[in-house]
Design a protein around this motif. Structure first.
Motif, short mmCIF file in Angstrom:
data_model
loop_
_atom_site.label_atom_id
_atom_site.label_comp_id
_atom_site.label_asym_id
_atom_site.label_seq_id
_atom_site.Cartn_x
_atom_site.Cartn_y
_atom_site.Cartn_z
N VAL B 93 39.81 33.63 36.57
CA VAL B 93 38.46 34.22 36.67
C VAL B 93 37.65 33.46 37.71
O VAL B 93 37.06 34.05 38.63
CB VAL B 93 37.74 34.19 35.29
N ASP B 94 37.65 32.14 37.60
CA ASP B 94 36.83 31.32 38.51
C ASP B 94 37.22 31.52 39.97
O ASP B 94 36.37 31.45 40.85
CB ASP B 94 36.98 29.83 38.16
N HIS B 95 38.52 31.74 40.21
CA HIS B 95 38.99 31.85 41.60
C HIS B 95 39.14 33.28 42.06
O HIS B 95 39.64 33.52 43.15
CB HIS B 95 40.31 31.10 41.76
N ASP B 96 38.75 34.25 41.20
CA ASP B 96 38.86 35.64 41.60
C ASP B 96 40.31 35.94 42.03
O ASP B 96 40.56 36.51 43.08
CB ASP B 96 37.91 35.89 42.79
N ALA B 97 41.25 35.51 41.16
CA ALA B 97 42.66 35.51 41.56
C ALA B 97 43.35 36.85 41.31
O ALA B 97 44.47 36.92 40.80
CB ALA B 97 43.39 34.38 40.81
N TYR B 98 42.67 37.92 41.65
CA TYR B 98 43.20 39.28 41.46
C TYR B 98 42.29 40.24 42.19
O TYR B 98 41.17 39.90 42.59
CB TYR B 98 43.22 39.67 39.97
N GLN B 99 42.82 41.46 42.35
CA GLN B 99 41.93 42.52 42.82
C GLN B 99 41.95 43.62 41.77
O GLN B 99 41.03 43.77 41.00
CB GLN B 99 42.36 43.00 44.19
N CYS B 100 43.10 44.35 41.66
CA CYS B 100 43.17 45.39 40.62
C CYS B 100 43.44 44.77 39.25
O CYS B 100 43.14 45.38 38.24
CB CYS B 100 44.23 46.41 40.96
N GLY B 101 44.08 43.61 39.21
CA GLY B 101 44.34 42.94 37.94
C GLY B 101 45.63 43.33 37.25
O GLY B 101 45.96 42.79 36.19
N CYS B 103 48.79 42.82 38.01
CA CYS B 103 49.84 41.80 37.95
C CYS B 103 49.39 40.57 37.17
O CYS B 103 50.20 39.69 36.90
CB CYS B 103 50.25 41.37 39.37
N THR B 104 48.09 40.51 36.84
CA THR B 104 47.49 39.26 36.35
C THR B 104 48.09 38.73 35.04
O THR B 104 48.41 37.54 34.96
CB THR B 104 45.96 39.42 36.23
N PRO B 105 48.27 39.58 34.01
CA PRO B 105 48.86 39.03 32.78
C PRO B 105 50.23 38.40 33.03
O PRO B 105 50.52 37.32 32.52
CB PRO B 105 48.97 40.25 31.87
N GLY B 106 51.03 39.07 33.86
CA GLY B 106 52.36 38.53 34.19
C GLY B 106 52.22 37.23 34.97
O GLY B 106 52.97 36.27 34.74
N GLN B 107 51.27 37.20 35.90
CA GLN B 107 51.06 35.97 36.70
C GLN B 107 50.71 34.82 35.76
O GLN B 107 51.22 33.69 35.90
CB GLN B 107 49.91 36.15 37.70
N ILE B 108 49.81 35.08 34.81
CA ILE B 108 49.32 33.99 33.94
C ILE B 108 50.41 33.54 32.96
O ILE B 108 50.61 32.34 32.76
CB ILE B 108 48.02 34.42 33.24
#
Ligand SMILES: Cc1cc2nc3c(=O)[nH]c(=O)nc-3n(C[C@H](O)[C@H](O)[C@H](O)COP(=O)(O)OP(=O)(O)OC[C@H]3O[C@@H](n4cnc5c(N)ncnc54)[C@H](O)[C@@H]3O)c2cc1C
Ligand code: SF4
Ligand code: FES
Ligand code: FES
Lengths: 328, 171
Positions: B93-101, B103-108
């Motif tokens: 969240v702090d780094h805005d590490a996504y755009q559409c989000g 892939c994010t759960p898999g990334q985390i």
């Protein structure tokens, strides 16, 4: 995915009986088989889960070698302290393949048996002698970038895509196989995979009901161990060409050169004559070129993959230079 | 309740599906409504479906649910909540590490397991030495996270988020 009957084998004999049946197949990590089942390239009617059989151990052998169980994951093998220290070419080859998520599931047996990445093989609307004997080979006059330049046939020009087995071939590891009849036999990794010939649907020497129980690594030898994989991006891609090398020097001459090549043929390519060119000689560009001449004496490209012939030559030279400390 | 024919997901036991064709991913999303885990390719190529099984990250699309009898699965829902996010969730969240989000759960999930792997001294293809302490350098993180594709190309911020948690210092 086509419907199938799921069975969990609880002993080696049980697994043998189940997989000997028609349209039955063993599943280990599932990372290759399920992928192909979703594409309906593989359509087993009985899926035999062999994950509860044990065969997951990685152990020292009395002669100083090692035993890698068939169900050990690729990660377990690559991070094993003794594999890292005594067989770095194997650890490196595994780490160069796939991704951490896949290596955490992929097993020794499944990795050896993984099928080709030929695009015609994985597309059931295309002709492919490996998938459907007699339907023709789409790749020979088609898209053949990943395909073989050594040992291909007029029936099939596919490559074996794996990395682990290339290192095992250089190490002269042995595959232990339990037959459906209860017997066991040992086959060198170098003879485990077949050339396509007139029966391209047979990737390797396994018969129905055969199960790989593990792989034996011979006692470690002196020398530098390297695995160099050339691919279209720097991570997470199959090899266009790879070289596994165990090279030892005696003074200023080469004393040992055990080499195997990935991405060039239907099997990890091991040609003892290449090593013979090198042994007893002083390393240098001319010598490396002569070794490549021998390696590639019968090489043939199919258009899109012509580049693999010079690429194999250069990759071999780069690996030998690094292993012998020569500047090219 | 015995663990027979059950899989534990984020601490809760669930019966295995009757149809053996159900992937672990489809069981999570369709049968249990745990839609945090995403389906990108369904062929082991993108990492959107990454979960941890017995502490190890895997692609949930390339495994059958019925093969996970007795296993412990952790999904993104098990790592933290909106009120109490995990360190990596907060850093994304702090780094805005996504755009559409997507892939994010898999990334985390993947990064959570990856930091453990580095702590355990597991080498990667990018490691100069196979032994010794493994460092969470940018090169190492890129290689170790290569199984998680971001179609939006948020890689620079993903790397910054992971680096912050790995180093314990703001990146
Ligand atoms: C996106 C992607 C990228 C990849 N990249 C690479 C790469 O760069 N390099 C690489 O080397 N690999 C790569 N792979 C392939 C991966 O390494 C294989 O899928 C994996 O090793 C297969 O092992 P498994 O245990 O999952 O096999 P499974 O899928 O379970 O089985 C594969 C085959 O082996 C048979 N089998 C399994 N165990 C035994 C046994 N004990 N005895 C007899 N037969 C058995 C099965 O019946 C089946 O036919 C990649 C895969 C994917 C999906
Ligand atoms: S190269 Fe082999 S696997 Fe590929 S289409 Fe031809 S026969 Fe099939
Ligand atoms: S959905 Fe599993 S890797 Fe893409
Ligand atoms: S944020 Fe869109 S795919 Fe990564």
């Amino acid at each position: 995915m086509r419907p199938f009957d799921y069975q969990r084998a609880d002993s080696r004999d049980h697994a043998g009986q189940l997989t000997a049946g028609e349209h039955a197949q063993a599943i280990a990590g599932g990372t290759n088989l399920l992928d192909l089942m979703k594409l309906q390239v593989e359509t087993p009617q009985t899926l035999v889960d062999i994950n509860r059989l044990g065969h997951r151990e990685i152990e020292d052998r009395d002669d100083g070698g090692m035993w890698i169980g068939a169900l050990a994951t690729n990660t377990e093998t690559a991070v094993h302290p003794r594999v890292r220290s005594d067989y770095p070419v194997l650890a490196r080859a595994i780490l160069a393949g796939a991704t951490q998520q896949l290596r955490n599931r992929a097993t020794t047996g499944g990795n050896l048996c993984q099928r080709t990445r030929c695009y015609y093989f994985t597309n059931i609307d295309q002709p492919c002698n490996k998938r459907e004997p007699g339907s023709g080979c789409g790749a020979i006059e088609g898209i053949a970038k990943l395909h073989a330049v050594l040992g291909a046939s007029s029936q099939c020009i596919a490559t074996y895509p794996g990395d682990m087995a290339v290192a095992m071939s250089a190490l002269d590891a042995q595959v232990e196989i339990a037959g459906a009849d209860g017997g066991t036999r040992t086959v060198p990794v170098r003879d485990f995979h077949r050339l396509p010939g007139d029966t391209p649907w047979k990737d390797n020497v396994l018969e129905p009901g055969d199960l790989i129980t593990g792989v034996t690594l011979p006692p470690p030898v002196k020398g530098r161990q390297l695995y160099r994989k050339v691919r279209e991006r720097s991570s997470y891609a199959f090899a266009l060409c790879s070289v596994a090398a165990i090279v030892a020097m005696d003074g200023d001459t080469i004393a040992r050169a055990d080499l195997a090549f990935g991405g060039l043929a239907h099997k990890p390519w091991h040609d003892p004559e290449v090593g013979q060119v090198l042994i007893g000689q002083k390393p240098g560009a001319d010598l490396f070129n002569r070794a490549a001449d021998v390696l590639l004496r019968d090489a043939r490209g199919y258009g899109e993959n012509d580049f693999k012939i010079p690429l194999a030559r250069r990759t071999l030279a780069a690996v030998l230079a690094e292993a012998t400390g020569v500047e090219l | 309740m015995s663990s027979e024919n059950r899989v534990t997901i984020n601490g809760e036991a669930h019966p295995l599906p009757d149809d053996p064709r159900v992937s672990l991913l489809d069981m999570l999303r369709h049968n249990l409504g745990l839609t945090g885990t995403k389906k990108g390719c369904d062929h082991g190529q993108c990492g959107a479906c990454t979960v941890m099984v017995n502490g190890v990250r895997i692609n949930s699309c390339l495994t059958l649910a019925v093969m996970h009898d007795g296993d412990e699965v952790t999904t993104i829902e098990g790592l933290g909540t909106a009120e109490e996010p995990s360190a990596l969730q907060q850093a994304f969240v702090d780094h805005d590490a996504y755009q559409c989000g997507y892939c994010t759960p898999g990334q985390i999930c993947s990064a959570t397991a990856m930091l453990e792997e580095i702590a355990n001294g597991w080498p990667s293809d990018a490691s100069e030495n196979l032994d010794g302490t493994m460092k969470p350098s940018a090169e190492e993180i890129r290689e170790r996270m290569s199984g998680n594709i971001c179609r939006c190309g948020a890689y620079a911020n993903i790397l910054a988020a992971i680096t912050e948690v790995a180093s314990g210092e703001p990146a």
